[in-house]
Design an enzyme around this catalytic site. Sequence first.
Site, PDB file in Angstrom:
ATOM      1  N   SER A 193      -1.295  -3.454  10.316  1.00 39.51           N
ATOM      2  CA  SER A 193      -0.915  -4.356   9.235  1.00 39.51           C
ATOM      3  C   SER A 193       0.353  -5.130   9.598  1.00 39.51           C
ATOM      4  O   SER A 193       1.308  -4.553  10.120  1.00 39.51           O
ATOM      5  CB  SER A 193      -0.672  -3.548   7.964  1.00 39.51           C
ATOM      6  OG  SER A 193      -1.847  -2.830   7.645  1.00 39.51           O
ATOM      7  N   TYR A 233      -1.586  -3.604  -6.830  1.00 40.95           N
ATOM      8  CA  TYR A 233      -1.299  -4.367  -5.619  1.00 40.95           C
ATOM      9  C   TYR A 233      -2.373  -4.281  -4.541  1.00 40.95           C
ATOM     10  O   TYR A 233      -2.795  -3.174  -4.164  1.00 40.95           O
ATOM     11  CB  TYR A 233       0.036  -3.906  -5.004  1.00 40.95           C
ATOM     12  CG  TYR A 233       0.491  -4.888  -3.960  1.00 40.95           C
ATOM     13  CD1 TYR A 233       1.205  -6.016  -4.329  1.00 40.95           C
ATOM     14  CD2 TYR A 233       0.133  -4.735  -2.636  1.00 40.95           C
ATOM     15  CE1 TYR A 233       1.574  -6.960  -3.398  1.00 40.95           C
ATOM     16  CE2 TYR A 233       0.494  -5.677  -1.688  1.00 40.95           C
ATOM     17  CZ  TYR A 233       1.211  -6.787  -2.080  1.00 40.95           C
ATOM     18  OH  TYR A 233       1.557  -7.714  -1.142  1.00 40.95           O
ATOM     19  N   LYS A 284      -9.616  -2.449   1.565  1.00 42.12           N
ATOM     20  CA  LYS A 284      -9.369  -1.308   2.443  1.00 42.12           C
ATOM     21  C   LYS A 284     -10.141  -0.062   1.983  1.00 42.12           C
ATOM     22  O   LYS A 284     -10.650   0.705   2.795  1.00 42.12           O
ATOM     23  CB  LYS A 284      -7.865  -1.016   2.535  1.00 42.12           C
ATOM     24  CG  LYS A 284      -7.065  -2.171   3.161  1.00 42.12           C
ATOM     25  CD  LYS A 284      -7.592  -2.500   4.501  1.00 42.12           C
ATOM     26  CE  LYS A 284      -6.970  -3.615   5.305  1.00 42.12           C
ATOM     27  NZ  LYS A 284      -5.703  -4.162   5.135  1.00 42.12           N
ATOM     28  N   ASP A 296      -9.178  -9.807   8.886  1.00 47.61           N
ATOM     29  CA  ASP A 296      -8.665  -8.457   8.584  1.00 47.61           C
ATOM     30  C   ASP A 296      -9.679  -7.346   8.840  1.00 47.61           C
ATOM     31  O   ASP A 296      -9.295  -6.265   9.256  1.00 47.61           O
ATOM     32  CB  ASP A 296      -8.199  -8.399   7.126  1.00 47.61           C
ATOM     33  CG  ASP A 296      -7.266  -7.233   6.837  1.00 47.61           C
ATOM     34  OD1 ASP A 296      -6.280  -7.050   7.581  1.00 47.61           O
ATOM     35  OD2 ASP A 296      -7.513  -6.484   5.869  1.00 47.61           O
ATOM     36  N   HIS A 303     -10.558  -2.438  11.354  1.00 46.36           N
ATOM     37  CA  HIS A 303      -9.441  -3.265  10.875  1.00 46.36           C
ATOM     38  C   HIS A 303      -9.177  -4.347  11.918  1.00 46.36           C
ATOM     39  O   HIS A 303      -8.191  -4.295  12.647  1.00 46.36           O
ATOM     40  CB  HIS A 303      -8.221  -2.361  10.684  1.00 46.36           C
ATOM     41  CG  HIS A 303      -7.074  -3.006   9.959  1.00 46.36           C
ATOM     42  ND1 HIS A 303      -5.773  -2.557  10.076  1.00 46.36           N
ATOM     43  CD2 HIS A 303      -7.008  -4.048   9.102  1.00 46.36           C
ATOM     44  CE1 HIS A 303      -4.972  -3.283   9.324  1.00 46.36           C
ATOM     45  NE2 HIS A 303      -5.694  -4.201   8.726  1.00 46.36           N
ATOM     46  N   ARG A 321       0.842  -1.187   0.000  1.00 40.72           N
ATOM     47  CA  ARG A 321       0.000   0.000   0.000  1.00 40.72           C
ATOM     48  C   ARG A 321       0.882   1.245   0.000  1.00 40.72           C
ATOM     49  O   ARG A 321       2.003   1.241   0.492  1.00 40.72           O
ATOM     50  CB  ARG A 321      -0.910   0.015   1.242  1.00 40.72           C
ATOM     51  CG  ARG A 321      -2.097  -0.938   1.136  1.00 40.72           C
ATOM     52  CD  ARG A 321      -2.989  -0.861   2.368  1.00 40.72           C
ATOM     53  NE  ARG A 321      -2.309  -1.290   3.565  1.00 40.72           N
ATOM     54  CZ  ARG A 321      -1.746  -0.494   4.457  1.00 40.72           C
ATOM     55  NH1 ARG A 321      -1.810   0.826   4.326  1.00 40.72           N
ATOM     56  NH2 ARG A 321      -1.129  -0.982   5.514  1.00 40.72           N
ATOM     57  N   CYS A 350       0.799  -7.318  11.903  1.00 43.02           N
ATOM     58  CA  CYS A 350       1.048  -7.425  13.349  1.00 43.02           C
ATOM     59  C   CYS A 350       0.278  -8.580  13.983  1.00 43.02           C
ATOM     60  O   CYS A 350       0.061  -8.592  15.192  1.00 43.02           O
ATOM     61  CB  CYS A 350       0.726  -6.109  14.044  1.00 43.02           C
ATOM     62  SG  CYS A 350       1.893  -4.797  13.632  1.00 43.02           S
ATOM     63  N   ARG A 403       2.232 -12.177  -0.407  1.00 47.71           N
ATOM     64  CA  ARG A 403       0.908 -12.532   0.119  1.00 47.71           C
ATOM     65  C   ARG A 403       0.331 -13.751  -0.577  1.00 47.71           C
ATOM     66  O   ARG A 403       0.717 -14.100  -1.685  1.00 47.71           O
ATOM     67  CB  ARG A 403      -0.051 -11.356  -0.107  1.00 47.71           C
ATOM     68  CG  ARG A 403       0.385 -10.052   0.563  1.00 47.71           C
ATOM     69  CD  ARG A 403      -0.467  -9.721   1.741  1.00 47.71           C
ATOM     70  NE  ARG A 403       0.098  -8.658   2.552  1.00 47.71           N
ATOM     71  CZ  ARG A 403      -0.468  -8.240   3.690  1.00 47.71           C
ATOM     72  NH1 ARG A 403      -1.573  -8.797   4.124  1.00 47.71           N
ATOM     73  NH2 ARG A 403       0.086  -7.288   4.405  1.00 47.71           N
TER      74      ARG A 403
END
Length: 595
Positions: free
Chosen positions: A262, A211, A220, A291, A240, A83, A264, A380
């Site tokens: 993100s 991406y 998002k 998420d 989130h 991002r 974590c 990912r």
Amino acid sequence: MNAAVDVFKSQDSRECRLEALNAWVAEVAALTQPDHIHWCDGSDAENAALIARMQADGTLLPLNHETHPHSWLHRSSPSDVARVEHLTFVCTPERDDAGPNNHWMAPAEAHAKMDALFAGCMRGRTLYVVPYCMGPIDSPLARCGVEITDSPYVVANMRIMTRMGAPALARIEREGSFVKGLHSVGELDPERRFIMHFPEELTIKSFGSGYGGNALLGKKCHALRIASHQARQEGWLAEHMLIVGIENPQGQTHYVAAAFPSACGKTNLAMLIPPEGYRQAGWKVWTVGDDICWMRPGADGRLYAINPEAGFFGVAPGTSDSSNPNALATISHHTIFTNVAVTDDQEPWWDGLDKRTPALDWQGRPYDPANGPAAHPNSRFTVSARQCPSYSPRAEDPQGVPISAIVFGGRRASLVPLVFEARDWTHGVLIGAAMGSETTAAATGAVGVMRRDPMAMKPFCGYNFADYFAHWLSFDQAGAKLPKIFHVNWFRKGDDGKFLWPGFGENLRVLEWMIKRVEGQADAVDTPIGNLPRADDLNLDGVSLSQEAGAKLFGFDPEGWRAEVDSIGAYLEEFGGRMPDALKEEQARIRSVLT
Ligand code: GTP
Ligand code: SPV
Ligand code: MN
């Protein structure tokens, strides 16, 4: 390939029953000038044709079909791997409505800038119309959108990540409203890349990136930035957060929602496998989402949550049989891998998976440790949630699951103990607002820099954080049966720089304490920062912690916290008069008992 072309050409002229959608598609086509227009129905045939098309042009590379059936590798442009927060804007008419937490541009200026980029950008390409639903298709909490994109990779990912295709289009036709997302990969030029949000118009325009969160607009852009704005107007929360069900040996399941920034640990906690002793005792863990969480109060006053997504776009590095066997099982087939390495027999590989040495790195170069990690740190996997062995039987419940506890947490190498509990809702909102974490590879920029990331929403809140905190506070009403709020830190480090807490499956020990607190069955010590367990309030059977580790994980350092609470106060001040007094008073109260 001929079949692929046929599937797309046969639908060139298809339209839907909703004039507003037809008109928008026509308007976008006039601007972007695609060669073809394809309305996605989400069918297997369509997906097969898309994959064939991407295999033919090298967008998808086949992986070992014996070890990883129906799985592909995508290598994104090396300058398009995360991002881009510095290129992400919230375009509200008033700058203050976006807040100091967002980059802002005036809507007219942003539209002009984006439309200039989009002009003619789909010449020689197919324009895909991607109707999708965020949330179970029959859920009153779900919301729909349509993404227009020129990237077949985005279409294939959206098919996994959302309820995409004919049923979503039918709901959109019925409801008459949808979030509009316009996306083009453009030339993948970082200098011509912007992700713009127009919350008042329920519109997103994204150009120049293929991406993840920049391009899969349901994720998002819609489910957090636009949805947080809608949620504020409509009285719910778009967060989130992962959602996980913890079933105790008596067969009762408590659902926990947890916000970590993100990279974590959300996917890992959502798929947790209990330690051996817990498994034998009958504990089970159920994955609802990894998420994003949409929640709203139910008739009984509790918060009910759905996962608006249908798949996982998870971090590959570090995923292994010891850290997250559920994830590994989930991604053993029908998975798109992005920016991982490959072994010489075409298996996907990443750092931390096992002891093998890969043949090619994420850019397709022969692996050379001198070039850095083999897989990109933000590489990912995209995979359907239904493939997850721990997928909750309640995950697609249209009414959602009741939330017993909300957990905030970040990467804090020092100061912050393993777990503590908020005294009440207002204190909990302050704990969320004060969250700090070290930055990760999920966004471009420096890694490991401590920053405030309230509720893990710094990159994702579609409006002024001060108003967002006020919205959170507003849930504390007569009749509300709100979850208890906790803060955790799996990432505390010792003097040797190593993590002090084993983490992963062992985190269930902390969740057990939380659930017992919810049920009124566990003890804690009242401290100025909240209620802390003593080491023996947790079940630590089978965990060996050094004295240093125990002292740091369960201790409370008044001097360090005085500085931290001062810094939190200064952070709240950055929002000026819009910051709710209740939060400032809560900060002042804690500071006063810390002297
Ligand atoms: P996003 O998808 O970016 O939102 O990330 P996420 O929050 O889902 O993070 P994820 O679960 O993918 O974890 C990111 C990294 O943190 C991985 O490298 C994990 O191995 C690591 N990690 C996750 N849980 C723990 C934990 O309990 N302890 C430690 N030390 N590391 C963890
Ligand atoms: C995150 O960065 O929090 C992610 C990955 O979950 S992305 O879809 O790129 O936002
Ligand atoms: Mn995320």
